[in-house]
Design an enzyme around this catalytic site. Structure first.
Site, PDB file in Angstrom:
ATOM      1  N   ARG A  43       0.553  -0.803  -0.068  1.00  0.00           N
ATOM      2  CA  ARG A  43      -0.038  -0.141  -0.173  1.00  0.00           C
ATOM      3  C   ARG A  43       0.875   1.255   0.388  1.00  0.00           C
ATOM      4  NH1 ARG A  43      -5.557  -0.719   2.145  1.00  0.00           N
ATOM      5  NH2 ARG A  43      -5.972  -2.862   0.960  1.00  0.00           N
ATOM      6  N   ASP A 145     -16.435   9.639   7.493  1.00  0.00           N
ATOM      7  CA  ASP A 145     -15.381   8.442   7.415  1.00  0.00           C
ATOM      8  C   ASP A 145     -14.468   8.924   7.455  1.00  0.00           C
ATOM      9  OD1 ASP A 145     -15.209   5.489   5.323  1.00  0.00           O
ATOM     10  OD2 ASP A 145     -13.194   6.995   5.751  1.00  0.00           O
TER      11      ASP A 145
END
Length: 276
Positions: A43, A145
């Site tokens: 990532r 979020d």
């Protein structure tokens, strides 16, 4: 012509893993087990190549600085998983439509919180259902979020047509606009629905800015699985403080609040009621 820089080979040491485990737990409560070294590598490798950094230790030193808010947020966006789709876990929406919403007609303004909304599919699924079931009554959806990147997708409300396969046909016709020209193959959530869904960044580890906000229904699905037990309890307590007395908390089907000291009654394994 310039040759592209050679990719940097990143090997994750135990010490580096511990640094990132502490950082992500501190800032977002994320439990990153030792088994996720490969995920951490995959990532972050691209971003480290862009910055010409040779080790994860260098990148950690960068994002750990108090002033590195933007780059730290970028790392959080890269690490956190945002898998979602419209009307995911359909039984929850069936519960709302068939059992819960018919009992809430007396609520003058129904407030629903999608607390881990990702790119907006859950929030808009809720909005479509409320739009149908409460045509003559006020309602709103608050969508939050930790990731600014996915929130920007939610605010836009534009999705590939394939993402709408679980949306009921009647909802597609009423609330989704078919794209043309450069937007062919996409659909846009209708403006009248988007106006009733507010997207804002929230860290579930710190909800102090919404101290007075209360909701009738809170969806907190498929997020606490990424926390350790202690953090799960902390987050659930913080979230349920935003739940009105008699309100409902809905978690993911794969998640359980078993063994947690909470003021909630279980109606089904993933649906809870705040009785006091």
């Amino acid at each position: 012509m310039f040759n592209a820089p050679a990719p940097i080979d990143i090997d994750v040491s135990d010490q580096e893993m511990q640094l990132f485990q502490q950082l992500f737990r501190q800032h977002v409560g994320l439990h990153l087990p030792d088994s996720k070294k490969a995920l951490l590598h995959s990532r972050l490798a691209g971003r480290m190549n862009e910055l010409r950094l040779g080790s994860l230790g260098e990148y950690h030193a960068l994002i750990a600085r108090p002033s590195a808010t933007a780059e730290r947020q970028r790392a959080i966006d890269l690490i956190t998983t945002n898998e979602t789709y419209f009307f995911r876990e359909q039984r929850h929406f069936d519960f709302l439509k068939e059992q819960l919403l018919p009992t809430l007609g007396i609520v003058s303004h129904l407030k629903v919180w999608s607390a881990a909304s990702s790119s907006g599919e859950e929030a808009y699924s809720l909005a479509m259902l409320l739009g149908e079931q409460r045509r003559q009554a006020a309602w709103s959806v608050f969508a939050s979020d930790i990731s600014q990147r996915v929130l920007s997708f939610g605010r836009r409300g534009l999705y590939p047509m394939a993402r709408g396969q679980n949306i009921p046909e009647a909802y597609l016709k009423r609330y989704c606009l078919c794209g043309t020209g450069k937007y062919e193959g996409h659909f846009l959530i209708a403006p009248e629905l988007r106006r009733k869904v507010q997207f804002e960044q929230r860290n579930l580890m710190d909800l102090s800015q919404d101290a007075d906000q209360q909701y009738d229904i809170i969806f907190l699905r498929n997020v606490i699985i990424y926390f350790d037990f202690e953090t799960k309890v902390e987050v659930i307590r913080a979230v349920t403080r935003k739940l009105k007395q008699g309100g409902h908390l809905i978690v993911g089907h794969s998640e359980s609040l078993h063994g947690m000291p909470l003021d909630l009654q279980m109606l089904s394994p993933s649906i809870y009621w705040k009785s006091r």
